[in-house]
Design an enzyme around this catalytic site. Structure first.
Site, PDB file in Angstrom:
ATOM      1  N   GLU A 418       0.819  -1.212   0.000  1.00 52.87           N
ATOM      2  CA  GLU A 418       0.000   0.000   0.000  1.00 52.87           C
ATOM      3  C   GLU A 418       0.854   1.264   0.000  1.00 52.87           C
ATOM      4  O   GLU A 418       0.757   2.117   0.879  1.00 52.87           O
ATOM      5  CB  GLU A 418      -0.964  -0.018   1.199  1.00 52.87           C
ATOM      6  CG  GLU A 418      -2.012  -1.123   1.048  1.00 52.87           C
ATOM      7  CD  GLU A 418      -2.951  -1.241   2.220  1.00 52.87           C
ATOM      8  OE1 GLU A 418      -4.156  -1.426   1.988  1.00 52.87           O
ATOM      9  OE2 GLU A 418      -2.484  -1.163   3.368  1.00 52.87           O
ATOM     10  N   GLU A 488      -4.179 -10.577   0.444  1.00 47.88           N
ATOM     11  CA  GLU A 488      -4.953 -10.410   1.678  1.00 47.88           C
ATOM     12  C   GLU A 488      -6.407 -10.735   1.369  1.00 47.88           C
ATOM     13  O   GLU A 488      -6.957 -10.235   0.390  1.00 47.88           O
ATOM     14  CB  GLU A 488      -4.860  -8.994   2.241  1.00 47.88           C
ATOM     15  CG  GLU A 488      -3.479  -8.574   2.691  1.00 47.88           C
ATOM     16  CD  GLU A 488      -3.416  -7.134   3.189  1.00 47.88           C
ATOM     17  OE1 GLU A 488      -4.486  -6.581   3.560  1.00 47.88           O
ATOM     18  OE2 GLU A 488      -2.315  -6.556   3.208  1.00 47.88           O
TER      19      GLU A 488
END
Length: 969
Positions: A418, A488
């Protein structure tokens, strides 16, 4: 006259990685060279700003006698009972103004002092290196008054040459650590901000001719069964592997027949790298990782990742983990069928990778990089797209790769997490590809796959995952040719995650889908005397993200959660399928075996089934009546066989009968003992006879009560008072549950968040209007309407009571009225018992289960206590339901269901459970509250992912269900 000058702290906000440190090199736990651990008690002084104190403390003779003490490795905010500040938790928001590379003037700074003597046998020749394995976030180092340098990169090693500065005794090691630095902008991972020297500090003797950096290349050719070993070394030497009769010079390749390394068969060969001055033990695993035919292949075989994201965490020591805690993590993973770990979002303690090599886990090794907070400004000024920061990014990549490159378990390098996109990430990927072309590169943020070797996403919904598997997702040409991994998914926050079995079905259906990694391994709860475990906001942070930090498959004390038990079942390496009632006549059509057979499938990628033993058992009404060994062929990966079961034992009870088949370890292994259950399957032989209660008893009305069989009711309200002398708070329709984290969902979720809508509709404050109490010839009927205030919708509810004189049957009929546009949280009845402790039931267990988390619920006879039924989520919420219950006994009552039902029992009301923020808020009352549910809404993983799939919705539609009450025998 003396005066004090303000020291320069420009290095704190310098975007460079630091100065003075040696180039990174391969890490190894030990060699025959002498070393000295400097872990232990250090003197400590905390300042409020980076420049509050000068550097005189680093000089010899400085008196730190009045300083406090802290333990290294450790975080100062987790020591001193709050005297040294407090932890801060944010998911992605920077806890300081976003003004890169600047950080606040209020910058907690910890000065650390360690005075040490060299051991009497410390060699006098050669040199020495001082190694820091992890310091958050910026450190400046002195030894005996001489500055060595400063560095950033919290979860990365840094070494300094110090041999010329050492003396036999009274060495003064001084380290100044700043909580905030320019490096903090690169470390915005979803975790607690915890400053300190949190990994080992070690002094390493470097003999003349000692090993420098070295790179173990150990490939495997699956077509020949041969491995090729070449060890490149900065310092010339020889490599020996006695088991393979290898003795070659460094840099020289040698090819021999070997057993390959995989996560399922982690074969390691012990070797030695011997230079003129040092012997370094090697643990060599031969394996080859390639991208071929659009798939990730190891040793020629496509792999399916059944993984988890792992932050480093201990509830008392934070990210300061010892070897046994790391080993406990690995053993728990292996025992629960996991085969992979992503080191989110930084390289772990290097000893953890040694354990992954030894026990067998695929590893995505992730760089210490995340800049998620820049999303708040649409990624403007993001360091990964700013050339000034590129040297720091490349330094972080190099320190990860060079440290960990000799681990066979590492199959992917990950650029970070991220951090948006930018030129710096491309530079990292190019450097890694050139330095180590024998591994693949991962980064989830690169949706176009410009720099990566895999299409990676997080929290993609089931329908999108299916389209990706079908190659209908579009995207760039390169992306369409790459395999897909969910780096994820299955956000394990609170009760859940739901829908894992549905994801796994997709992974196994489409070869492009090569599995995923659950978020995440452990709840990051901080041990707290008053709260039990603290989470975000419990330390007074002005910005925080609450209990979003508690989203793991294990609780903070590493007790497995129901989510881990479910995941273990979902990803079993062996599929066991039987086709009993009611599918006997359709078993062949549906792909199953004939009646009396079980189909065994080896779902592993590399190992056969020789390590497993199989056993069958037959249950009648949940009790095992006979069992034995089951002979199963040694199936190769992907193979199936139909195995004949014995004839079911004769039983005259006419009860419900089922088979249970288990796969167990045949012998002790390094990670579990013999008879450890690896996989299991169940299927019915004969259906359960439903309870029948003839309505032969007549209700009798008295002055203030109505008697029916063993029960007494209030004559005015029709409320049940007692059954067979057992006081009972009258069962009433209940549709509310204390919302789970996944019910409420995350504020950024785009799909419907039903927890919020339930409250808006008022389902947490339903009103019960009594319409009539009717005493008939053979029944007592109570008619009500259950509805929320301010709304026109309602549930027309009828309670119909009958009895045969000894047993009492309640039939509940529910008819929705009005426009119900939301599903119900639950549908059933709730009542109170004045006394209840031990609980026995026949149904799903031993743990909780909900519609989309019930794969691991095994049908059987189970026992517990009321307290033992509770699941200790860090933030209290709906929990503890047992599924598919045929009957339950508690508090002197036996309750049978028609059909099967869910039940919960707890010593507080749902309302108290909902109001609690921590477990310590729950105070047991005098009443045990029991829910008997005809239905429950699914769980999903909407705390960061999809909500329940439509098939797990509890729709508001007409329903009828019954319970039979009697006194327990």
């Amino acid at each position: 006259m003396s005066f004090r000058t303000t020291p320069s702290v420009d290095y704190v906000e310098d975007v460079s990685p630091g100065s003075g440190a040696l180039p990174p090199r391969a890490w190894y736990a030990a060699s025959d060279a002498t070393s000295l651990s400097l872990n232990g008690s250090w003197r400590f002084r905390l300042s409020a700003t980076a420049d509050a104190e000068d550097d005189s403390f680093a000089g010899e003779g400085f008196d730190a006698g009045d300083w406090a003490e802290v333990t290294v490795p450790g975080h100062w905010v987790l020591q001193g009972d709050g005297a040294f500040g407090s932890p801060i938790y944010t998911n992605h928001l920077y806890p300081f103004p976003v003004d890169p590379p600047h950080v606040p003037t209020e910058n907690p700074t910890g000065d650390h002092l360690r005075v040490f003597d060299l051991p009497s046998d410390w060699p006098t020749d050669g040199g020495a290196v001082l190694r820091f394995d992890g310091v958050e976030s910026c450190a400046r180092v002195w030894l005996n008054g001489t500055e060595l340098g400063e560095f950033k990169g919290s979860r990365l090693p840094h070494e300094f040459t110090v041999g010329h500065l050492l003396k036999p005794g009274g060495n003064v090691l001084a380290v100044r650590v700043h909580q905030w630095s320019a490096g903090s902008y690169l470390e915005d991972q979803d975790q607690w901000w915890l400053p300190g020297i949190f990994r080992d500090v070690t002094l390493l003797h470097r003999p003349v001719g000692s090993a420098g950096d070295f790179f173990v290349h150990a490939s495997y050719d699956h077509t020949t069964g041969e491995g090729t070993l070449r060890v490149d070394s900065d310092v010339e030497g020889r490599v020996t592997v006695p088991a393979l009769d290898i003795d070659v010079a460094t840099g020289e390749p040698v090819t021999v027949a070997v057993e390959p390394w995989t996560a399922e068969t982690p074969k390691l060969y012990d070797g030695v790298l011997a230079t003129e001055g040092e012997r370094v033990p090697l643990r060599i695993g031969f394996r080859t990782v390639v991208l071929e035919d659009g798939l990730i292949k190891v040793n020629g075989t496509a792999v399916l990742f059944k993984g988890v994201n792992r932050h480093e965490w201990h509830p008392e020591r934070g990210r300061a983990l010892d070897l046994e805690t790391m080993r406990e993590d690995v053993l728990l993973m292996k025992r629960h069928n996991l085969n992979a770990v992503r080191t989110s979002h930084y390289p772990p303690h290097p000893a953890f990778l040694d354990l992954c090599d030894e026990y067998g886990l695929w590893v995505i090794d992730e760089c210490d990089l995340e800049t998620h907070g820049f999303t708040e400004q649409d990624w403007r000024d993001n360091p990964v797209d700013d050339d000034r920061w590129t040297p720091a990014l490349l330094d972080r990549a190099a320190r990860m790769v060079e440290r960990d490159k000799n681990h066979p378990s590492v199959v992917f390098w990950s650029l970070g997490n991220e951090a948006g996109t930018g030129r710096g990430l491309t530079a990292m990927a190019e450097w890694i590809h050139e330095r180590d072309p024998e591994r693949l590169v991962h980064y989830e943020g690169d949706w176009n796959c410009r720099d990566t070797d895999v299409y990676s996403r997080m929290y993609a919904f089931h329908d999108e995952v299916e389209k990706i598997g079908q190659r209908l997702d579009g995207g760039t040409h390169k992306r369409r040719e790459l395999p897909f991994v969910q780096c994820e998914y299955g956000h394990a926050m609170g009760n859940g995650p739901g829908g894992l079995a549905d994801y796994q079905e997709l992974f196994e259906k489409h070869e492009r889908l090569q599995g995923g990694f659950i978020w995440e391994w452990i709840d990051h709860g901080v041990t707290h005397a008053e709260l039990g475990y603290a989470y975000g906001g419990d330390f007074g942070e002005e910005l925080h993200d609450g209990n979003f930090v508690c989203d793991g498959l294990v609780f903070p004390d590493r007790t497995p959660s129901p989510g881990l038990i479910e995941y273990k079942k979902v990803i079993e390496p062996v599929r066991i399928e039987g086709w009993g009632y009611p599918l006997l006549e359709r078993s062949r059509e549906l792909g199953g075996g004939a009646s009396g057979t079980v189909r065994i499938t080896n779902k592993q990628d590399f190992a056969d089934l020789s390590a497993l033993a199989f056993e069958w058992s037959c249950q009648v009404d949940g009790e095992t009546v006979e069992s034995g060994a089951l002979a199963v062929p040694v199936l190769a990966p992907g193979e199936s066989a139909e195995v004949k079961l014995p004839e079911p034992p004769a039983d005259g009870r006419g009860g419900e009968r089922q088979w249970t088949v288990k796969a167990l370890l045949a012998d002790d292994t390094s990670w579990a003992a013999k008879d450890h259950v690896v996989a299991w399957g169940q299927f019915a032989v004969a259906a359960r006879p439903l309870p029948v209660v003839p309505a032969t008893d007549r209700p009798v009305r008295g002055d203030d009560r109505i008697t029916l069989g063993p029960a007494e009711f209030d004559a005015r309200t029709g409320a049940l008072r007692s059954i067979g002398g057992v006081e009972v708070g009258s069962p009433r329709l209940d549709v509310w549950r204390a919302p789970t984290d996944n019910d409420d969902g995350a504020e950024w979720q785009t799909d419907t968040r039903y927890g919020m809508l339930w409250r808006t509709l008022g389902l947490h404050r339903m009103r019960h209007r009594l319409a009539s109490v009717e005493v008939g010839e053979d029944a007592l009927t109570v008619r009500t309407r259950v509805a929320p205030a301010a709304r026109e919708v309602g549930l027309d509810t009828v309670y119909h009571w009958t009895s045969d004189g000894e047993r009492l049957r309640l039939t509940v009929s529910v008819t929705p009225e009005g426009d119900w546009n939301v599903p119900l949280p639950r549908l059933g009845v709730r009542f109170g018992l004045s006394e209840a402790d031990s609980v026995e039931w026949f149904g799903g267990g031993p743990g909780e289960a909900y519609p989309d988390t019930r794969t691991a619920s095994m049908i059987g006879r189970w026992r517990s206590t009321v307290d033992g039924l509770q699941t200790p989520y860090v933030r209290p919420q709906e929990n503890g339901a047992r599924a598919d219950v045929r009957w339950v006994e508690l508090g002197g009552l036996r309750i049978e269901g028609d059909p099967e039902f869910w039940f919960t029992a707890r010593r507080w009301t749902t309302e108290h459970l909902e109001a609690a923020r921590h477990r310590t808020d729950l105070t047991p009352g005098d009443t045990v509250w029991v829910n008997l549910d005809h239905g429950q809404h699914g769980i999903g993983s909407q705390s960061c992912g999809p909500g329940p799939l439509p098939q797990y919705f509890l729709k508001a539609e007409p329903a009828e269900f019954s319970f039979v009450f009697s006194t327990a025998r």
